[in-house]
Scaffold this active site. Structure first.
Site, PDB file in Angstrom:
ATOM      1  N   GLU A 157      20.645  24.887  94.113  1.00  8.23           N
ATOM      2  CA  GLU A 157      21.277  24.575  95.391  1.00  8.23           C
ATOM      3  C   GLU A 157      22.604  23.892  95.062  1.00  8.23           C
ATOM      4  OE1 GLU A 157      18.433  22.586  98.005  1.00  8.23           O
ATOM      5  OE2 GLU A 157      16.767  23.580  97.014  1.00  8.23           O
ATOM      6  N   ARG A 187      21.112  24.136 119.985  1.00 14.35           N
ATOM      7  CA  ARG A 187      20.348  24.897 119.005  1.00 14.35           C
ATOM      8  C   ARG A 187      18.861  24.728 119.290  1.00 14.35           C
ATOM      9  NH1 ARG A 187      22.944  28.630 115.695  1.00 14.35           N
ATOM     10  NH2 ARG A 187      25.108  28.102 116.030  1.00 14.35           N
ATOM     11  N   LYS A 215      26.620  27.469  97.654  1.00  7.56           N
ATOM     12  CA  LYS A 215      25.978  27.753  96.370  1.00  7.56           C
ATOM     13  C   LYS A 215      26.710  28.842  95.599  1.00  7.56           C
ATOM     14  CE  LYS A 215      21.777  26.816  98.930  1.00  7.56           C
ATOM     15  NZ  LYS A 215      20.627  27.444  99.631  1.00  7.56           N
TER      16      LYS A 215
END
Length: 292
Positions: free
Chosen positions: A3, A173, A58
């Site tokens: 990550e 959201r 990443k």
DNA sequence: GTGTTTGTTATCAA
DNA sequence: CTTGATAACAAACA
């Protein structure tokens, strides 16, 4: 699972190792791992060098001195290992370094080596990838800008990581906060490990709907995420399965994880058992007592 | 033989 | 168009 902290660790190491070195050879051992033809790779890399190495989420971005960019994504099992000409031994690439041997199996290339980039001083960069999810791809500036624009949200360690930008991600959201934090288009760089760690430290249950979080809870996350990331970088990342850095060494943050991988063990804060559930298709670890 | 591991994308539904 | 949920991918390991 590389990550942000793992990818950043590799980036920092490689900046010192491979930039400004003349590239003399490129070997593609697995066609699937390279998203351009072998000929295109050789044409754009041989006799060139990397000016600098950047990162977005990443994704590693090697700036080639011909105004193109080599993108490298490690996905789940990718490794980028640099072997100095001095560390090689005659007749092979075996190393005496013990931790290297443990992680890599002692020799490079190995059966998971997919691409090799060689430099004029005899050093080499190995791209290993057990599952072949990772890739290398050469693009021009326009493609690069498009890719970043389309796929990457705010960077936790960048100036753009402002309270306003972060808070905005949560408005309207309806997904759970775990899925939200894993979404690279909203916030770039977090994966399964650091999402679980951040939510534990912020005291928020991963199942909570994003738009149900109070301003205070979002603020807590806003403060904790960059700190978790920074601390993990300081420890050179987390090794859970097969992550190793550019020297073939494991990350030290594994010992400092608070919940990830600790299901069934007792919570460091309250001594209750850490639970594991499946959420957003991922193994999700949390303390049912500390996280509200 | 089965289930599990996860970063990302494809696909489908609303 | 946007958003969200889920399966799929690959390969090894317990």
């Amino acid at each position: 699972m590389p990550e942000l902290p793992e990818v950043e660790t590799i980036r920092r190491d490689l900046v010192a190792k491979v930039t400004k070195k003349l590239i003399t050879a490129v070997e593609i051992l697995s066609l699937k791992s390279a998203h351009n033809s072998a000929a295109f790779f050789k044409k754009n890399l041989i006799k060139q060098n990397f000016d600098k190495i950047e990162r977005r989420g990443k994704l590693l971005i090697f700036n080639i001195n011909n105004n193109r960019f080599l993108l490298i994504h490690l996905k789940m099992t990718g490794q980028l290992i640099y072997l100095d000409n001095k560390t090689k031994v005659a007749g092979g690439h075996s190393l005496s370094n013990q931790s290297f041997s443990e992680a890599i199996g002692g020799e490079l290339p190995n059966r998971f080596t997919r691409v090799i980039i060689s430099f004029d001083n005899g050093s080499q960069l190995f791209f290993n990838d057990l599952r072949k999810f990772g890739y290398l791809k050469i693009v021009d500036k326009k493609d690069l800008d498009n890719i970043i624009e389309r796929n990457y949200g705010i960077e936790p360690l960048a100036k753009e990581f402002t309270w306003l930008n972060f808070k905005t991600i949560f408005t309207n959201r309806r997904t759970n906060v775990k899925a939200l934090l894993l979404n690279q288009k909203l916030i770039a760089g977090l994966g399964n490990i650091y999402v679980d760690e951040s939510l534990f430290l912020a005291g928020i249950k991963p199942q909570r709907l994003a738009n149900s979080l109070t301003e205070k809870e979002i603020k807590k996350l806003y403060q904790i995420i960059p700190r978790v990331i920074e601390r993990a970088i300081d420890s050179r990342g987390t090794t859970f399965s097969n992550y190793v850095d550019s020297r073939g060494k494991k990350g030290n943050f594994s010992n400092r994880l608070k919940v990830y991988g600790r299901s069934g063990e007792v919570c460091y804060k309250c001594k209750k058992k850490v639970l594991k559930v499946k959420l957003a298709g991922r193994g999700t670890h949390y303390c049912p007592n500390c996280q509200k």
